[in-house]
Design a protein around this motif. Structure first.
Motif: not given
Length: 383
Positions: A116-133, A153-161
């Motif tokens: 979960k910690v790993q996926d949360e880190a990936n989610l934070n990075n994906a959110k930053l990429d989305l903000a930059r885009s 969205a995918q990483l958010t669902a993965q964290i729920a899993g």
């Protein structure tokens, strides 16, 4: 004339006088039969016919059962490392009973948390990429923005899993600590330390029976069902549990329910009573006799049970009549119990009836009476 100077006919007269006296005496005394002696009074014990409230009980046989009974089994596989309870111990709900080696389950939980910690880190990075885009505006292609949104969205669902996996791993770890599901008394231990147990196994680690409160299952004839059901509508019904010989009262409780079906093979209905059982007089599996109070008859005509006699023409009782003589009185008995009989007809309050010694009594017998409970030293009386 004789030598004594008395004429012969004088002796004849004397002889005739003696014979006559003998005949008269035989007629007066010898022919009389001796008078029969009067029959002695029969010693009996008596008691008055009373007017009192009469408790109508229905008797039955039953078996004590735990209010709740649980076979404690493991829900995970592993090695038993600790047995905490003692056989026959009273335990509370939630008390630890046994411990399964928790290390495999702890490792699974730790791995789920790390994922979960790993996926949360990936989610934070994906959110930053989305903000930059998004800030690039028209310089970023729509495809790039949509891809970043999907990745978030995918990483958010993965964290729920991941969280669900953590919850499942935590549950499995909790199952490694086997705890009492109810309060009660433990039975004989079925598994020792060092054994491997599995969730699929049928053998329980121990059974727990709830004894405060406790239940008694007993039966009644189906003919009594209407009376019991009617009595339950009036209010709670008292049930008394005795030893099987009926001599010792064990506990008092209330009728909890009538079973929803009559047993057609035996013609009986099962009943369940509940007892507080604070003194633990009742124990699961114990056979008891029961008495169910279904009615209280007010101002009833009541006599001791020993008063009622069985004859060829039905039931009767010996009543103390005028001059202390026995009178046979036909009676009708409605109910009998607790050493008393409820009289429907034949006796009236205040009359005295014979409770003991009836085997020597007949109609018209003179009675030497003694009141029941007056003591062995009391003198019987007869008129």
């Amino acid at each position: 004339m004789t030598k004594s100077g008395m004429p012969r006919w004088g002796f004849v007269l004397i002889a005739l006088a003696i014979v006559g006296a003998g005949v008269f005496g035989w007629r007066e005394f010898g022919s009389r039969k001796p008078k029969a002696a009067a029959a002695p009074a029969v010693p009996v014990t008596i008691a008055p016919v009373e007017k009192a409230d009469f408790l109508v009980y229905m008797s039955g046989l039953g078996t004590v059962q735990g209010f709740n009974t649980v076979q404690v089994r493991t829900r995970v596989d592993g090695e038993i490392t600790q047995i905490v309870f003692k056989e026959g111990q009273f335990v509370k709900e939630g008390d630890l009973l046994a411990q399964i080696d928790p290390r495999p389950f702890q490792a699974t939980l730790d791995a789920a948390k790390a994922k979960k910690v790993q996926d949360e880190a990936n989610l934070n990075n994906a959110k930053l990429d989305l903000a930059r885009s998004t800030k690039l505006g028209e310089f970023a292609t729509r495809q790039t923005v949509d891809t970043q949104n999907a990745n978030v969205a995918q990483l958010t669902a993965q964290i729920a899993g991941d969280q669900a996996a953590i919850d499942n791993a935590q549950t499995q770890l909790d199952y490694a600590s086997i705890r009492a599901p109810i309060a009660g008394v433990t039975g004989i231990r079925m598994v020792d330390v060092g054994n491997i147990v599995t969730a699929a196994a049928q053998t329980a680690i121990v059974s727990i029976a709830q004894v405060e409160p406790i239940s008694v299952i007993f039966t009644a004839p189906e003919q009594q069902l209407p009376a019991i059901a009617a009595a339950m509508k009036r209010g709670p019904l008292k049930v008394i549990a005795y030893t099987t010989d009926g001599r010792k009262q064990l506990s008092e409780g209330v009728l909890a329910l009538i079973n929803n079906q009559v047993d057609s093979t035996s013609g009986t209905i099962r009943l369940k009573a509940t007892f507080d059982n604070k003194d633990h007089a009742l124990w699961p599996g114990l056979s008891v006799s029961t008495r169910l109070l279904v009615e209280t008859v007010k101002d009833a005509t009541v006599v001791p049970e020993d008063v009622v006699q069985h004859g060829p023409d039905g039931l009767f009782a010996f009543v103390v009549g005028e001059g202390n003589k026995a009178v046979v009185r036909p009676i009708k008995v409605r109910e009998t119990g607790n050493g008393k009989s409820l009289i429907d007809s034949g006796l009236a309050p205040g009359e005295e009836v014979v409770t003991r010694g009836q085997y020597r009594v007949q109609a018209g017998s003179l009675l030497a009476t003694r009141v029941a409970g007056s003591g062995d030293g009391a003198e019987p009386k007869a008129d």
